[in-house]
Write an enzyme that holds these catalytic residues in place. Structure first.
Site, PDB file in Angstrom:
ATOM      1  N   GLU A  37       0.776  -1.143   0.053  1.00 40.52           N
ATOM      2  CA  GLU A  37      -0.010   0.146   0.034  1.00 40.52           C
ATOM      3  C   GLU A  37       0.869   1.496  -0.273  1.00 40.52           C
ATOM      4  O   GLU A  37       0.510   2.284  -0.849  1.00 40.52           O
ATOM      5  CB  GLU A  37      -0.889   0.017   1.294  1.00 40.52           C
ATOM      6  CG  GLU A  37      -2.174  -0.860   0.993  1.00 40.52           C
ATOM      7  CD  GLU A  37      -1.789  -2.312   1.540  1.00 40.52           C
ATOM      8  OE1 GLU A  37      -0.661  -2.552   2.077  1.00 40.52           O
ATOM      9  OE2 GLU A  37      -2.823  -3.213   1.422  1.00 40.52           O
ATOM     10  N   HIS A  68      -9.564  -4.814  10.342  1.00 37.12           N
ATOM     11  CA  HIS A  68     -10.126  -4.594   9.119  1.00 37.12           C
ATOM     12  C   HIS A  68     -11.499  -3.665   8.956  1.00 37.12           C
ATOM     13  O   HIS A  68     -12.311  -3.879   8.187  1.00 37.12           O
ATOM     14  CB  HIS A  68     -10.470  -6.058   8.492  1.00 37.12           C
ATOM     15  CG  HIS A  68      -9.237  -6.509   7.965  1.00 37.12           C
ATOM     16  ND1 HIS A  68      -8.267  -7.074   8.708  1.00 37.12           N
ATOM     17  CD2 HIS A  68      -9.050  -7.123   6.680  1.00 37.12           C
ATOM     18  CE1 HIS A  68      -7.342  -7.625   8.100  1.00 37.12           C
ATOM     19  NE2 HIS A  68      -7.848  -7.671   6.760  1.00 37.12           N
TER      20      HIS A  68
END
Lengths: 324, 358
Positions: A60, A129
């Site tokens: 990322e 998450h």
């Protein structure tokens, strides 16, 4: 009017913008050949090819940073984060580079970049998450944050975000991807900074964003049918810029506000809204401004418990009844 | 003490053989300008009370910026870390705009909004000046990506220090650079210290830091940064590899900084022995070595060198005057240059509330 899913609305927005502007490209994990972890980018790679839709490794910080650098030269990246929770891996890039480069260069640079993906709890994937980072990201002047609650808003806001010349972070919701709404076939845009009154009411304002808007609408139904309370539901849609006028207009009409927010309470979007209301509409209030937020702990896994950790219609009704 | 340059094998490199005397003298002038600028910045930092924050000085490393950037082409782009005054001046930024930025003035390159670590000149393909160690490494990747995307033959020179090589984002950038064949050259300016921690105490490596590129199936090289001929001879193939083959390179250039990590480095004289610093100043100073080289080539006299130095000193004195006499940003300027749409007052920039002040 066609009825399509929130996912399809996003997919249409991306396809239309890819077709409109060759500087737009999609980049992220599994967005191309896999068709998107949540299928938001389904079919785009087949239609637009390797140059415009790029699968990345799981990296990322590198692909967000790459996209920021590419936007400096005029490209318009649309970066998918499989979960906004993964933004923390790229936090330096997002906050320091996307957020501050324009300022630190004295306005010599602008960054026409979109970062998008789901930012929600409620899917039993555990705390790592399930973050809702709209509050902490909207805390950074230099970036814009939008949280669409419906398919119609998702499409209109996404197209606007892609055409905007500043970094825009669009926070979606996996629990809404499969939900359907009416979406017109003809092209439309929804400006950032304009809230939407999703239900008119005279007795009390429910002010929300993202999926909390949907939850608020359910609560408004219950309040109308079971308690004869006419709740107005204001959907912020855009967190920064913020439509302060619509918030204040609603509160001045109803004199009561309950803020509904899937953020954790501390420093939540609703905390900012509460500060604005007490500062600018204090004399219009007939009751304290109250909030219904995600219960203040890391997201619990246990499916039945996670349901009640997030704002529910029942918790909203209960909170409303305490002041109405 | 003997300080002649061991430049022979590099003088013959194509990029050096074709240099004119004027170009060689220009390199000296650029290095002197950087040295003089840094000396003045330090003096002003210590005496004027008008420069705040950090000040990371480039003195000792001049041949790296001047040598590598002397090879840039019009489609090449540059991004660097926080010790960046050398690159900024070598890219053609003026001393005035740089000194005014240090003084926090509205006439600074970033209107007083960036400071020492955040010089920018996108009109000259210079994209900063970045304060977070290795934060610029994926930006360099993105500049290279954009060139390739647009079909432009060029490259990105992305500078970092030896202290940046252990940041995950740099390793992640190397992976993408090689995986996607991007035209980026990572230039590690190895001055041997990441702040106060020596290379030996910072990094695990075999041979040199650049050799880590092997793991990414990527070209790498290393050279001395005290010698412009060597820097240019080693940089050119990396730039050409990027431009012509769209392949990345890691180039590690050994160098040394005379001052501490920053002016605020309280231990600047503790983690390095004075003799070590003295050795570099005496034997490895890139400016002295280049001057001697040009004397030996018969294209520069001591009087000419003194003139160049005096010109640099005069230019920097003028920049200090310019900075001192320049206006500060107005308080209202705090809110400009945050959002481009707001600055341009587009419909998007006029819709909704952007700033949340009391």
């Amino acid at each position: 009017m066609p009825v399509i899913t929130y996912r399809k609305a996003l997919n249409d927005a991306l396809a239309e913008e890819l077709a409109r502007d060759e500087n737009v490209f999609i980049i992220g994990e599994e967005v191309a050949q896999y068709n998107g972890a949540y299928k938001v980018t389904e079919g785009l790679w087949q239609r637009f090819g390797d140059k415009r839709v790029l699968d990345t490794p799981i990296t990322e910080a590198a692909f967000v940073g790459l996209s920021i650098g590419a936007s400096m030269l005029g490209l318009r990246p649309v970066v998918e984060l499989m979960f906004w929770s993964f933004a923390f891996v790229a936090y330096d890039q997002i906050v320091n580079n996307a957020g501050c480069i324009r300022y630190m260069s004295g306005g010599q640079i602008h960054l026409p970049l979109v970062i998008r993906g789901p930012a929600n709890g409620g899917t039993n994937v555990g705390a790592t998450h399930s973050h809702t980072p709209e509050s902490i990201l909207a805390n950074n002047p230099g970036v814009k944050v939008a949280c669409p609650a419906t398919a119609y808003d998702a499409k209109g806001l996404m197209k606007t975000a892609i055409r905007d010349d500043d970094p825009v972070f669009v926070m979606e919701n996996t629990l809404l991807y499969g939900e359907t709404w009416e979406v017109p076939e003809e092209e439309y845009l929804i400006p950032l900074g304009v809230a939407d009154v999703k239900r008119e009411g005279a007795d009390l304002s429910l002010i929300a964003h993202g999926r909390a808007t949907v939850t608020s609408l359910k609560a408004a139904e219950i309040l109308a049918h079971e308690h004869n309370i006419r709740a107005e539901v204001v959907d912020l849609r855009s967190i920064r810029p913020l439509d302060e006028e619509t918030i204040l207009r609603s509160v001045r009409k109803t004199h009561r506000a309950v803020l509904v927010d899937e953020n954790k309470p501390f420093g939540a979007v609703s905390a900012q809204i509460a500060a604005i209301i007490q500062e600018k509409a204090f004399d219009d209030l007939d009751a304290p401004v109250l909030r219904v937020c995600t219960l203040d702990a890391p997201a619990i896994y246990s499916p039945p418990l996670e349901k009640i950790q997030l704002p529910t219609p029942e918790r909203i009704v209960e909170k409303v009844l305490s002041i109405a | 003490m003997e300080t002649t340059l061991e430049a022979a094998p590099f003088v013959e490199a194509e990029v050096n053989r074709t240099l004119t005397a004027a170009e060689k003298i220009h390199f000296l002038s650029q290095m002197l300008r950087i040295r003089r600028f840094e000396q003045a910045a330090l003096r002003q930092y210590q005496t004027s009370g008008q420069i705040g924050g950090f000040l990371h000085l480039y003195s000792g490393q001049e041949a790296v910026a001047v040598g590598t950037l002397s090879l840039r082409g019009e489609n090449d782009h540059v991004v660097a870390g926080y010790r960046t005054h050398g690159q900024a001046l070598a890219m053609g930024m003026t001393m005035n705009e740089c000194m005014a930025e240090l003084f926090g003035r509205a006439t600074g390159c970033s209107k007083g909004k960036g400071g020492s670590m955040h010089f920018f000149a996108p009109d000259k393909n210079y994209w900063g000046g970045h304060g977070i160690v290795a934060g610029q490494t994926p930006l360099g990747l993105g500049l290279a990506f954009a060139l390739k995307y647009k079909g432009i033959k060029g490259c990105c020179l992305c500078y970092l220090g030896d202290g940046a090589v252990n940041q995950g984002v740099y390793q992640a950038s190397l992976n993408l650079a090689s995986l996607w064949s991007l035209p980026v050259v990572y230039i590690i300016e190895n001055n041997q210290y990441s702040m106060g921690t020596s290379e030996e105490r910072s990094s695990a490596f075999r041979g040199c830091l650049a050799a880590r590129a092997e793991a990414y199936d990527m070209a790498w090289d290393r050279c001395s940064g005290e010698n412009i001929y060597e820097v240019r001879a080693k940089t050119w193939p990396a730039l050409q590899r990027a431009r012509e083959e769209s392949r990345p390179t890691v180039l590690e250039i050994a160098t040394y900084r005379y001052y501490g990590h920053s002016v605020a480095d309280a231990n600047a004289k503790k983690y390095r022995r004075p003799e070590e610093i003295e050795k570099y100043r005496t034997l490895h100073d890139p400016i002295q070595l280049w001057q001697k080289q040009l004397y030996a080539e018969g294209i520069l006299t001591e009087a000419q060198a003194a003139e160049l130095d005096a010109a640099a000193a005069a230019e920097v004195a003028e920049s200090v005057r310019f900075a001192r006499e320049s206006p500060l940003p107005a308080p209202a300027d705090i809110f400009s240059d945050v959002y481009v749409e707001v600055d341009r007052q587009t419909p998007a920039g006029r819709t909704g509330k952007f700033f949340f002040n009391d």
